[in-house]
Design a protein around this motif. Structure first.
Motif, PDB file in Angstrom:
ATOM      1  N   TYR A   1       0.804  -1.210   0.000  1.00 48.33           N
ATOM      2  CA  TYR A   1       0.000   0.000   0.000  1.00 48.33           C
ATOM      3  C   TYR A   1       0.843   1.269   0.000  1.00 48.33           C
ATOM      4  O   TYR A   1       0.333   2.358  -0.286  1.00 48.33           O
ATOM      5  N   SER A   2       2.116   1.153   0.325  1.00 49.83           N
ATOM      6  CA  SER A   2       2.994   2.328   0.345  1.00 49.83           C
ATOM      7  C   SER A   2       3.471   2.719  -1.041  1.00 49.83           C
ATOM      8  O   SER A   2       4.207   3.695  -1.200  1.00 49.83           O
TER       9      SER A   2
ATOM     10  N   PHE B   1       1.924   3.347  -4.980  1.00 47.52           N
ATOM     11  CA  PHE B   1       0.799   3.398  -5.904  1.00 47.52           C
ATOM     12  C   PHE B   1       0.998   2.439  -7.081  1.00 47.52           C
ATOM     13  O   PHE B   1       0.044   1.856  -7.588  1.00 47.52           O
TER      14      PHE B   1
ATOM     15  N   VAL C   1      -0.078  -0.910  -5.903  1.00 46.85           N
ATOM     16  CA  VAL C   1      -1.539  -0.965  -5.791  1.00 46.85           C
ATOM     17  C   VAL C   1      -2.171  -1.130  -7.169  1.00 46.85           C
ATOM     18  O   VAL C   1      -3.076  -1.954  -7.362  1.00 46.85           O
TER      19      VAL C   1
ATOM     20  N   GLN D   1      -0.984   7.933   2.904  1.00 39.81           N
ATOM     21  CA  GLN D   1      -1.049   7.177   1.662  1.00 39.81           C
ATOM     22  C   GLN D   1      -1.648   5.795   1.864  1.00 39.81           C
ATOM     23  O   GLN D   1      -2.540   5.378   1.119  1.00 39.81           O
ATOM     24  N   VAL D   2      -1.167   5.076   2.866  1.00 39.76           N
ATOM     25  CA  VAL D   2      -1.629   3.707   3.079  1.00 39.76           C
ATOM     26  C   VAL D   2      -3.100   3.669   3.476  1.00 39.76           C
ATOM     27  O   VAL D   2      -3.909   2.958   2.867  1.00 39.76           O
TER      28      VAL D   2
ATOM     29  N   SER E   1      -4.283   4.952  -0.845  1.00 35.21           N
ATOM     30  CA  SER E   1      -4.211   3.619  -1.452  1.00 35.21           C
ATOM     31  C   SER E   1      -5.490   2.827  -1.218  1.00 35.21           C
ATOM     32  O   SER E   1      -5.932   2.072  -2.087  1.00 35.21           O
TER      33      SER E   1
ATOM     34  N   TYR F   1      -7.822   4.212  -3.723  1.00 34.59           N
ATOM     35  CA  TYR F   1      -7.406   3.794  -5.066  1.00 34.59           C
ATOM     36  C   TYR F   1      -7.861   2.360  -5.361  1.00 34.59           C
ATOM     37  O   TYR F   1      -8.459   2.086  -6.414  1.00 34.59           O
TER      38      TYR F   1
END
Length: 339
Positions: free
Chosen positions: A93-94, A96, A99, A139-140, A144, A147
């Motif tokens: 997840y860190s 993109f 992901v 982000q995580v 993410s 996303y």
């Protein structure tokens, strides 16, 4: 039934932690379930429930294939003769790029997705920036997660069957800590910086509150996504947010919650990961009553006042728009979800 105040005082937290949660019993025959972060803790226990409930396929994700294979063995231990097929996918997840690669692989290889439980997340007090330039917790837990949600949503919708008792469902794992978010970043909502960039600014957001904030932003996101689904998918998919409660898990050992709630209270009051995971299955099988809602203690609950108030509803729209803007810069497929 929890008191629907939109607040989480310690008295309510204690009461909920003592609530006896029902063991999941809704059959999952023929269903395909994807659970991210399922190699330990809540995700692993949720996968075990899915196997026990006779899911046809359970897809788990881990950061490495080796961890996934170990988890697969652990999941099957209570039901060694199960006919459930367990597949292991890797995703970080860190990143993109990771992901996107994961979602594209699932879309290409998996015939259908009946239930997706986005359980992966982190809680860290240190300020770490990913290769994509975002603070890692943000982000995580937020970007993410959003996303993956948006990339997989069309695949989830394909599983809709009017004759099925179970709705195709996207479950985003959030937390009761969203009630405690101070949300000082709201002051930047009307400025050029915006909420996400304020969250990504070390001078503004280097504090324990960043985990609580990430969970609040998840609640905003799923509520707005539910509105998009109603307008564009005619309600063919359920999206819901679930709070597993204070549990003994890998997340707690990372530090934030332990720093906020005394260790003694944790060991006395925390649920086991198995009990906490019951919330996941309840949310995943509750159907339309959980759509766009916040679930805790196996019931629909009222989220924080900062979510439901007039100001909160406007902030929710702003957060959703900012998330869509950030992700659209990565992937044109995200643009369709703009409201």
């Amino acid at each position: 039934m929890a008191t629907q105040t939109g607040k989480m005082p310690v008295s309510r937290l204690i009461r909920e932690q003592r609530t006896e949660l029902p063991i999941p019993s809704t059959p999952l025959d023929g269903k395909t379930v994807l659970i991210t972060g399922a190699n330990t803790g809540l995700g692993l226990e949720a996968a075990r429930h899915c196997v026990r409930l006779n899911a046809a396929n359970v897809i788990i994700t881990t950061r490495t294939a080796a961890k996934g294979e170990v988890a697969k063995e652990e999941i099957l231990k209570p039901n060694p003769d199960s006919k459930t097929n367990i597949s292991v996918y890797t995703v970080n997840y860190s990143s993109f790029a990771s992901v996107k690669a994961f979602a594209d692989k699932v879309i290409a290889e998996v015939p259908k997705l009946d239930i997706v439980i986005l359980n992966a997340g982190i809680s860290a007090t240190n300020w770490n920036v990913t290769e994509d330039g975002w603070e890692e917790v943000l982000q995580v837990n937020v970007l993410s997660t959003a996303y993956i949600s948006l990339l997989l949503l069309p695949k989830i919708r394909q599983s809709y069957e009017a004759s099925s008792a179970l709705m195709p469902t996207l479950v985003i794992v959030t937390s009761d800590t969203h009630y405690w978010a101070r949300f000082k970043q709201r002051q930047y909502a009307s400025e050029k910086m915006g909420i996400l960039n304020a969250m990504n600014d070390k001078k503004i957001s280097l504090n324990v509150d960043k985990y609580f904030m990430s969970k609040l932003l998840e609640v905003y996101f799923l509520r707005e996504l539910a509105k998009w689904i109603d307008a564009n998918y005619k309600g063919d998919v359920v999206v819901t947010g679930v709070n597993p409660g204070l549990c003994h898990s890998e997340l707690i050992r990372e530090g934030v919650i332990t720093n906020i709630i005394a260790g003694t209270f944790k060991w006395i009051m925390a649920r086991t990961a198995e009990v906490g995971s019951r919330n996941y299955l309840w949310a995943a099988t509750a159907g339309r009553k959980a759509h766009g809602q916040y679930v805790g203690s196996c019931e629909v609950q009222k989220p924080a006042v900062v979510v439901t108030s007039e100001e909160g509803q406007k902030l929710g729209v702003k957060v959703y728009e900012e998330i869509l803007e950030a992700l659209s810069a990565l992937d044109d497929r995200v643009r369709v979800f703009s409201q």
